[in-house]
Design a protein around this motif. Structure first.
Motif, PDB file in Angstrom:
ATOM      1  N   GLU A 152      -1.963  22.845 -36.816  1.00  0.00           N
ATOM      2  CA  GLU A 152      -2.866  23.686 -37.624  1.00  0.00           C
ATOM      3  C   GLU A 152      -4.109  24.033 -36.797  1.00  0.00           C
ATOM      4  O   GLU A 152      -4.650  25.135 -36.907  1.00  0.00           O
ATOM      5  N   GLU A 262      -8.737  18.558 -41.516  1.00  0.00           N
ATOM      6  CA  GLU A 262      -7.768  19.185 -42.425  1.00  0.00           C
ATOM      7  C   GLU A 262      -8.415  20.137 -43.430  1.00  0.00           C
ATOM      8  O   GLU A 262      -7.716  20.746 -44.245  1.00  0.00           O
ATOM      9  N   ASN A 265      -6.840  23.511 -43.488  1.00  0.00           N
ATOM     10  CA  ASN A 265      -5.427  23.676 -43.861  1.00  0.00           C
ATOM     11  C   ASN A 265      -5.253  24.815 -44.860  1.00  0.00           C
ATOM     12  O   ASN A 265      -6.139  25.057 -45.691  1.00  0.00           O
TER      13      ASN A 265
END
Ligand code: OOG
Ligand code: NI
Length: 267
Positions: A152, A262, A265
């Motif tokens: 990612e 994250e 994301n």
């Protein structure tokens, strides 16, 4: 390279706001101390460990402004390495710089990333505006998807390039809020979704740092074969606790940082 550190952060902030409209609204919620006189705990920058654009190349812009190296951090699973930089002026944010370790990635990922980095003019890397210069390349949607399936982080870099991927409000410096819980509640009440990976609050008073963050906004990205909304940048909130000597802890906590990554994301 910039010679005026305030100007560098003003430019980074303006560039960040272009793709992070929620940051302005969050400022208004957190109150006047963050409206007029923003105290940022830190910002974060991302890159690849290719010599031309390595962590050290980004860091050179900060070292030239009197920053010094703080700690280093390893993220095995995400294949990242990071360092933080700090300044003796406590009103200047720390800077967390990470880089993707390409040799640990697939040949396919390496080849896509090398083609992107090859398109950066050599002189761009030392130019005043490099840290907020965005991307210097074109990319198609299939390449983005290929990167996304493996990393990612690589996918985010491939569309957003060089910019602050977040600013971080110093909760210690807020007038209207004392705890991170109360900041989080105000954000949720106002409809901003938080990153819940590893819990809404990452870290504890025992590790001397508590952090939370919004999920990244989305902004349109132009690919060679169309335009699509992609997660852009997020806002973080950090509360630091004093060490035995009474000074606030100044480092980062790798286990918490691992989850903060994250925040970009896809929702
Ligand atoms: C950096 C994530 C780590 C922190 O405060 O621990 C971090 C990133 O997302 O690039 O900022
Ligand atoms: Ni951060």
């Amino acid at each position: 390279m910039h010679t005026d550190v305030k100007e560098l952060f003003n430019q980074l902030w303006a560039n960040y706001l272009e793709v992070t409209p929620s940051a302005k609204k969050i400022h208004a919620i957190l109150g006047s101390s963050q409206q007029d006189d923003v105290i940022n705990d830190h910002i974060a920058l991302r890159t690849f460990n290719i010599e031309k654009v390595s962590l050290e190349k980004l860091a050179a812009h900060l070292l030239a402004l009197g920053y010094t190296e703080g700690g280093e951090y390893h993220f095995e699973a995400k294949k990242l390495y990071a360092k933080h930089f700090e300044h003796t002026d406590p009103t200047l944010p720390k800077v967390f710089i990470s880089e993707l370790l390409l040799e640990k990635c697939s040949e396919e990922l390496q080849s896509i990333v090398r083609k992107l980095v090859d398109q950066i003019p050599e002189a761009a890397v030392t130019a005043d505006n490099f840290l907020y210069s965005g991307r210097h390349w074109t990319i198609d949607q299939q390449s983005y998807e290929t990167l996304l399936a493996e990393s990612e982080y690589a996918a985010w870099m491939s569309v957003w390039g060089y910019r602050a991927n977040h600013f971080t409000v110093s909760v210690n410096a807020l007038n209207n809020y004392e705890t991170l819980e109360s900041v989080n509640q105000a954000l949720k009440d106002a409809g901003f979704p938080l990153n819940t990976s590893g819990g809404e609050i990452k870290g504890t008073p025992e590790v001397l740092l508590e952090q939370s963050s919004t999920l990244a906004d989305e902004a349109p990205v132009q690919f060679t074969d169309g335009t699509r909304n992609i997660p852009s940048c997020f806002y973080e909130f950090a509360r630091r606790y004093p060490m035995a000597n009474g000074q606030l802890y100044g480092g980062f906590v790798a286990a918490s940082a691992d989850k903060i990554f994250e925040s970009t994301n896809v929702r």
